[in-house]
Write a protein that holds these residues in place. Sequence first.
Motif, PDB file in Angstrom:
ATOM      1  N   THR A   2      -7.652   3.341  11.556  1.00 47.82           N
ATOM      2  CA  THR A   2      -8.096   3.054  10.202  1.00 47.82           C
ATOM      3  C   THR A   2      -6.893   2.862   9.307  1.00 47.82           C
ATOM      4  O   THR A   2      -5.824   3.408   9.551  1.00 47.82           O
ATOM      5  N   GLY A  84      -5.472   6.695   8.098  1.00 44.89           N
ATOM      6  CA  GLY A  84      -5.889   7.774   7.197  1.00 44.89           C
ATOM      7  C   GLY A  84      -4.784   8.120   6.217  1.00 44.89           C
ATOM      8  O   GLY A  84      -4.284   7.250   5.508  1.00 44.89           O
ATOM      9  N   ASN A  85      -4.369   9.384   6.220  1.00 45.85           N
ATOM     10  CA  ASN A  85      -3.325   9.824   5.288  1.00 45.85           C
ATOM     11  C   ASN A  85      -1.944   9.875   5.945  1.00 45.85           C
ATOM     12  O   ASN A  85      -1.009  10.428   5.386  1.00 45.85           O
TER      13      ASN A  85
END
Length: 132
Positions: A2, A84-85
């Motif tokens: 992602t 993501g992060n």
Amino acid sequence: MTSASSETLHVAQAAFQDFSHGLATGDWSRFLAYLSDDFTFWFPAGPFKGLNSGKARAEAFFATVSKIFPEGLTLTLERTFNSGNTVLFEVRSEGLMLGHPYENQAAISFDVAGDKICGYREYLGVIFQIGG
């Protein structure tokens, strides 16, 4: 995989620029300002091997890095990945390590929380001892 949000990617890229500046000059103040209060980092070798916690431990680590590379270390960014992060920077580095020619390939990973870096991990192509 992602994609990281544009804000996460922006924070990580800005912090990476200041990380590179720290390696090149020994002045880590700009990068250290990005670290969250609950910052953790992982390093594969030496007295900092494994998981480390806190800004004070990070300051000690980066001060040690600057002693090992007193003339600075130059990074060349090869690729950036994100999920993501987490943002990962694949780099090549070169300089003098304690007066001897040094070249390496590494992956440097930042975990981002808001506008701070809360995690750092480094994976080296060549392992060496830091600080004995």
